[in-house]
Design an enzyme around this catalytic site. Structure first.
Site, PDB file in Angstrom:
ATOM      1  N   ASP A 201     -13.553  -8.707  -5.125  1.00 46.15           N
ATOM      2  CA  ASP A 201     -12.600  -8.727  -4.009  1.00 46.15           C
ATOM      3  C   ASP A 201     -13.149  -9.682  -2.950  1.00 46.15           C
ATOM      4  O   ASP A 201     -14.208 -10.281  -3.146  1.00 46.15           O
ATOM      5  CB  ASP A 201     -12.372  -7.319  -3.441  1.00 46.15           C
ATOM      6  CG  ASP A 201     -10.962  -7.169  -2.880  1.00 46.15           C
ATOM      7  OD1 ASP A 201     -10.580  -7.993  -2.025  1.00 46.15           O
ATOM      8  OD2 ASP A 201     -10.244  -6.260  -3.309  1.00 46.15           O
ATOM      9  N   HIS A 268      -7.265 -11.592  -2.909  1.00 51.80           N
ATOM     10  CA  HIS A 268      -8.481 -10.762  -2.926  1.00 51.80           C
ATOM     11  C   HIS A 268      -9.610 -11.522  -3.619  1.00 51.80           C
ATOM     12  O   HIS A 268     -10.387 -10.945  -4.383  1.00 51.80           O
ATOM     13  CB  HIS A 268      -8.238  -9.431  -3.636  1.00 51.80           C
ATOM     14  CG  HIS A 268      -7.325  -8.496  -2.877  1.00 51.80           C
ATOM     15  ND1 HIS A 268      -7.740  -7.768  -1.798  1.00 51.80           N
ATOM     16  CD2 HIS A 268      -6.012  -8.192  -3.052  1.00 51.80           C
ATOM     17  CE1 HIS A 268      -6.733  -7.041  -1.338  1.00 51.80           C
ATOM     18  NE2 HIS A 268      -5.675  -7.288  -2.070  1.00 51.80           N
ATOM     19  N   GLU A 334      -0.652  -8.241  -3.337  1.00 55.12           N
ATOM     20  CA  GLU A 334      -0.745  -8.607  -1.915  1.00 55.12           C
ATOM     21  C   GLU A 334      -0.986 -10.102  -1.642  1.00 55.12           C
ATOM     22  O   GLU A 334      -1.487 -10.448  -0.576  1.00 55.12           O
ATOM     23  CB  GLU A 334      -1.856  -7.779  -1.228  1.00 55.12           C
ATOM     24  CG  GLU A 334      -1.586  -6.303  -1.258  1.00 55.12           C
ATOM     25  CD  GLU A 334      -2.626  -5.471  -0.510  1.00 55.12           C
ATOM     26  OE1 GLU A 334      -2.219  -4.722   0.378  1.00 55.12           O
ATOM     27  OE2 GLU A 334      -3.833  -5.575  -0.830  1.00 55.12           O
TER      28      GLU A 334
HETATM   29  C1  ACM Z   1      -3.565  -2.156  -3.683  1.00 53.92           C
HETATM   30  O1  ACM Z   1      -3.818  -1.088  -3.129  1.00 53.92           O
HETATM   31  N1  ACM Z   1      -3.516  -3.286  -2.998  1.00 53.92           N
HETATM   32  C2  ACM Z   1      -3.318  -2.222  -5.118  1.00 53.92           C
END
Ligand code: ACM
Length: 534
Positions: A201, A268, A334
């Site tokens: 991440d 991420h 995201e």
């Molecule tokens: C997430 O919680 N962004 C998968």
């Protein structure tokens, strides 16, 4: 296939609940069918465990599980003498109607018999047997003055779902290998069979990749710590060597748990951009900055140029060598793809690929990974954002932003794992925030977890089979220690285990809590720092 067993189970489970107050069968997750009889089988140093072939492998696990508290090892043997009191473990094809994970457990004063079609079923029979014994059996050191009695019972059991998962997040706060192994031990007791490890991440890259050494040299060492800006908190640095990973995967496999690796992309991804700035947007500028400064400037989004695709495919090649899991998770959530919309290089890339917009570029990128994983016989799993822009047929969707993604994906013929924030985000508070340790937000009390049904009515009956199961998330931004991780996980994960395993018709919150009170004693004995009941 299992309908007759299920019907049988419902009657018997209801029968159990009517005697729950005085009963001594408090298994979590609740087995499908439990028939109690009088009397007990006593385990003593002279008890034999009888097993052959693959069953003997599981029998050794039973002996190992009982030995520390009992203070004696029940040596497995291949045959019993007439009249000898024994625990018999046996594989029997005729039980294949119970599926690969189902089992029967019969206890009489003379014999315990665990029978299953597959080794996994025997393993789950062992977990049930551990819960039928006094809680002290889970103690890691010898306990004297306990009669190791197993109540006479006949249990027929099999899981509702094939994916019963938890997620841990060493990317945000690194989790030492031994803590992962211990976490797996506790999962096994609850009959979980998937552990997704969020290995990468923005805050850290946690897996050694031989071809790209800077991923761990730089990407595992960033000092991002949210909770401890003064530097007093636990270290969040670290990574797993490939040998560590092999050990974790084997340890999990011994407990019939598949480790599902997650390599996040295209967002991420700050850690890899720090390590290799050529993956980022405006790479020349990123390359000119010091790593710590670079990290703040990456935005966490890679630029999906051809070299970036090759980079992630190289990473996945090493990941596939280490993880036998059929499912490989690539994140996909995201992504702030507007950054591509505004970037001249990415605009040119979209034009070259004849893509309408940044959503198209996101889909194109995911499709590259899907084609690559599929060509190696693996299946891509991603968070539900990967649905945007269409999906290849073999892709599995993990539905986290509520259930809509899962419903749409299942109805479109994709496999799904239900993981909605509303019921499965164990990084959320589980009581009033003022009296709980600092958490990311939200509110997810135990009863709400238990109320979850992973098959929403909006999924067409002929698509229900696409719901592989359910998973609970322990995101690590605010979870820096094992004690805190267990506090956030249990007992909510016990509720989730029951959702994933037990028959829908048998769900009963009051009765669950009544069993849970006994189960918490087991967790206490194990030294698990669970959250007490209200
Ligand atoms: C997430 O919680 N962004 C998968």
């Amino acid at each position: 296939m299992l309908r007759s067993v299920m019907a049988f189970g419902v009657v018997l489970v209801l029968g159990l609940s009517s005697r729950a107050s005085g009963g001594d069968i408090n298994v979590i997750p609740q087995p499908v069918a439990v028939e109690r009889a009088d009397g007990a089988f006593r385990v003593t140093p002279s008890t034999r465990i009888v097993a052959q072939g693959a069953a003997a492998v599981e029998a050794k696990k039973l002996a190992a599980a009982l030995a520390p508290a009992m203070g004696f090892v029940l040596e497995p043997t291949t045959s019993s003498k007439p009249g000898e009191r024994a625990i018999e473990m046996r594989l029997d094809d005729s039980l294949s109607t119970l599926g690969a994970e189902g089992y029967e457990l019969r206890v009489t004063p003379e014999q315990v018999a665990i029978v299953a079609a597959q080794p996994a079923g025997l393993f789950y029979g062992i977990q049930t047997l551990r819960q039928l014994l006094p809680a002290a059996v889970l103690r890691p050191t010898r306990v004297d003055d306990v009669a190791w009695d197993v109540p006479c019972v006949r249990i027929t059991d099999h899981p509702r779902f094939g994916w019963r998962g938890l997620l841990i997040d060493p990317a945000r706060h690194f989790i030492a290998k031994d803590d992962v192994l211990r976490f797996l031990d506790v999962m096994a007791l609850h009959k979980f069979n998937r552990l997704q490890i969020h290995l990468t991440d923005n805050e850290g890259w946690r897996i050694e990749i031989k071809k790209y050494p800077q991923l761990t040299e730089l990407g595992s060492q960033m000092d991002w710590n949210l909770r401890h800006r003064d530097g007093t908190g636990p270290r969040c640095f670290g990574f797993y060597t490939q040998d560590d990973i092999r050990q974790i995967v084997q340890y999990a496999a011994d407990r019939h748990i598949t480790i599902v690796p997650e390599i996040e992309m295209p967002f991420h991804a700050g850690a890899e951009i720090v390590a290799y700035p050529e993956l980022g947007i405006a790479p020349d500028r990123l390359a000119s900055l010091e790593p710590q400064k670079r990290w703040r400037e990456t935005s966490g989004l890679v630029a999906p140029r051809p070299q970036t695709v090759i980079f992630f495919q190289d990473v996945l090649t090493e990941v596939m060598e280490l993880f036998p899991s059929r499912h490989i998770h690539i994140g996909g959530d995201e992504a702030n793809i507007e950054l591509w919309t505004n970037d001249p290089e990415m605009q040119a890339q979209m034009k070259r690929l004849q893509l309408k917009d940044a959503h198209g570029l996101h889909s194109w990128f995911i499709a590259q990974m899907d084609a690559f994983l599929s060509s190696h016989g693996r299946r891509l799993v991603g968070w539900d954002e990967i649905l945007q822009g269409g999906l290849a047929p073999g892709v599995t969707v993990m539905s986290w932003r509520g259930e809509q993604g899962g419903i749409a994906a299942a109805n479109a013929g994709h496999d799904v794992v239900m993981a909605p924030t509303s019921h499965t985000y164990f990084d959320y508070y589980q009581g009033p925030a003022a009296s709980e340790p600092l958490a990311i937000g939200g509110n997810l009390p135990l009863a709400q977890v238990y109320s979850y049904d992973p098959v929403p009515e909006a999924i067409a009956p002929d698509r229900v089979r696409h719901v592989l199961g359910v998973q609970g998330q322990l995101w690590g931004e605010f979870i820096a220690t094992p004690a805190h991780r267990y506090y956030m996980a249990y007992p909510r994960a016990a509720a989730l285990a029951e959702i994933g395993w037990s028959a829908r018709e048998a769900k009963d919150y009051e009765q669950f809590v009544s069993r849970l009170r006994h189960h918490l004693e087991r967790l206490r004995v194990l030294g698990i720092t669970f959250r007490p009941l209200d």
